[in-house]
Design an enzyme around this catalytic site. Structure first.
Site, PDB file in Angstrom:
ATOM      1  N   ASP A  96       0.885  -1.254   0.133  1.00  0.00           N
ATOM      2  CA  ASP A  96      -0.082   0.010   0.116  1.00  0.00           C
ATOM      3  C   ASP A  96       0.832   1.297   0.145  1.00  0.00           C
ATOM      4  O   ASP A  96       1.186   1.956   1.096  1.00  0.00           O
ATOM      5  CB  ASP A  96      -0.917   0.120   1.255  1.00  0.00           C
ATOM      6  CG  ASP A  96      -2.179   1.021   1.049  1.00  0.00           C
ATOM      7  OD1 ASP A  96      -2.192   1.635   0.139  1.00  0.00           O
ATOM      8  OD2 ASP A  96      -3.148   0.787   1.982  1.00  0.00           O
ATOM      9  N   ALA A  97       1.320   1.903  -1.188  1.00  0.00           N
ATOM     10  CA  ALA A  97       2.293   2.646  -1.371  1.00  0.00           C
ATOM     11  C   ALA A  97       1.427   3.930  -1.983  1.00  0.00           C
ATOM     12  O   ALA A  97       2.088   5.065  -1.832  1.00  0.00           O
ATOM     13  CB  ALA A  97       3.409   2.408  -2.213  1.00  0.00           C
ATOM     14  N   LYS A  98       0.633   3.773  -2.813  1.00  0.00           N
ATOM     15  CA  LYS A  98      -0.197   4.664  -3.500  1.00  0.00           C
ATOM     16  C   LYS A  98       0.619   5.811  -4.181  1.00  0.00           C
ATOM     17  O   LYS A  98       0.299   7.054  -4.013  1.00  0.00           O
ATOM     18  CB  LYS A  98      -1.143   5.576  -2.489  1.00  0.00           C
ATOM     19  CG  LYS A  98      -2.224   4.733  -1.794  1.00  0.00           C
ATOM     20  CD  LYS A  98      -2.806   5.667  -0.865  1.00  0.00           C
ATOM     21  CE  LYS A  98      -4.166   4.624  -0.010  1.00  0.00           C
ATOM     22  NZ  LYS A  98      -3.426   3.946   0.971  1.00  0.00           N
ATOM     23  N   ARG A  99       1.589   5.143  -4.985  1.00  0.00           N
ATOM     24  CA  ARG A  99       2.478   6.021  -5.584  1.00  0.00           C
ATOM     25  C   ARG A  99       1.753   6.571  -6.945  1.00  0.00           C
ATOM     26  O   ARG A  99       0.983   5.888  -7.507  1.00  0.00           O
ATOM     27  CB  ARG A  99       3.804   5.306  -6.193  1.00  0.00           C
ATOM     28  CG  ARG A  99       4.521   4.752  -4.830  1.00  0.00           C
ATOM     29  CD  ARG A  99       5.198   5.792  -3.928  1.00  0.00           C
ATOM     30  NE  ARG A  99       6.088   5.274  -3.343  1.00  0.00           N
ATOM     31  CZ  ARG A  99       6.066   5.234  -1.976  1.00  0.00           C
ATOM     32  NH1 ARG A  99       4.785   5.297  -1.406  1.00  0.00           N
ATOM     33  NH2 ARG A  99       6.954   5.039  -1.187  1.00  0.00           N
ATOM     34  N   THR A 126      -0.691  -0.559  -4.611  1.00  0.00           N
ATOM     35  CA  THR A 126      -1.717   0.480  -4.838  1.00  0.00           C
ATOM     36  C   THR A 126      -0.996   1.770  -5.573  1.00  0.00           C
ATOM     37  O   THR A 126       0.230   2.130  -5.161  1.00  0.00           O
ATOM     38  CB  THR A 126      -2.231   1.080  -3.875  1.00  0.00           C
ATOM     39  OG1 THR A 126      -1.288   1.403  -2.841  1.00  0.00           O
ATOM     40  CG2 THR A 126      -2.978  -0.152  -3.048  1.00  0.00           C
TER      41      THR A 126
END
Length: 277
Positions: A96-99, A126
């Site tokens: 879950d990094a949402k880069r 993510t």
């Protein structure tokens, strides 16, 4: 050796281990609740315990990269070890990094999490599509090449998200609907499940968009944010079979007891099965 496509591996994991993703979120309040210090030693104990308790039985573990990164390079080293041990025990790891970025920078983010040469190599990551869906192309291409997955933010569980995600473009299509439509294109003809998923909050009163993307739908918001497994059929309709319910605090608060963590995860798996009967 290239992995089988993530969507196929995920479908098998959900069918054999139950439909549940548990977060690994070592934020300060949980470390304190476990009687641990908000320091590197606490981070190591917390992460090791969650992996020991759950990696051999839940379908997906989802480390939140930020809670490791706040401790600097030594925290990232703990994250690397957690990813390695979780995957070795059979869990799929969703970072879950949402880069989100463009060009070579997006390619570098993709390599950090989706390249087998990286110590942070995960089964999926993510990403944020809000620099334009096309900006995700390096991550989408590398994921396809390596048998990994990508989950793009579409309709998130935080109320602030609606101001962007529900906005309507010049063509009259809501932004979230555009993201979902383009994910469906990436998943075209995939079987039994595509590898390119969306993040769609379980807290939504009404999705209001087409969720049939032939890919997984990560559903945060269950437990502490107020949603329940019983809400999922209403929110996701016929696509509920492809939902990956995500629970963090309502499982993690039962630590540091390994049996209690396992019991909590098993309870949520059972609740999902009951909800979709």
């Amino acid at each position: 050796m290239t992995l089988a496509p993530f969507g196929a591996r995920l479908r098998q994991a959900l069918d054999t281990r139950g439909q549940l993703c548990v977060g690994i979120d070592p934020h300060a309040s949980l470390l304190s609740a476990w009687g641990l210090g908000d320091d590197l030693a606490g981070l190591e104990t917390f992460s090791r315990t969650v992996v020991e308790a759950l990696a051999d039985r839940v379908a997906v573990l989802k480390p939140q990269a930020a809670f490791f990164e706040r401790f600097g390079s030594k925290g990232v080293a703990v994250l690397e070890k957690s990813v390695e041990e979780a995957r070795a025990a059979g869990a799929l790891v969703l970072m879950d990094a949402k880069r989100g970025d463009i060009g070579s920078t997006m390619a570098a983010y993709a390599e950090a999490f989706l390249s087998p040469a990286s110590p942070l190599f995960s089964d999926a990551v993510t990403v944020s599509p809000y620099l334009g869906f096309g900006s995700l192309r390096p991550a989408l291409d590398l994921a396809r090449e390596q048998g990994c997955g990508v989950f793009a933010l579409a309709l998130t569980s935080n109320p602030e998200g609606a101001e962007v995600q529900r906005a309507v473009g010049a063509d009259g299509e809501p932004v979230a609907a555009s993201v979902l439509r383009q994910l469906a294109v990436e998943n075209a003809d995939a079987a039994p499940l595509g590898s390119f998923g969306a993040v769609v909050g379980a807290t939504l009163a009404d999705a209001g968009v087409d969720l049939a993307i032939n890919g997984p739908l990560l559903a945060p918001g269950i437990g502490a944010q107020g949603a329940t497994m019983a809400d999922l059929p209403r929110v996701f309709g016929a696509s509920v079979i492809n939902v990956v319910p995500s629970v963090s605090r309502d499982v993690l608060r039962h630590g540091p007891s390994v049996p209690a963590l396992r019991e909590a995860a098993e309870r949520f798996v059972g609740e999902f099965a009951d909800a979709v009967k």
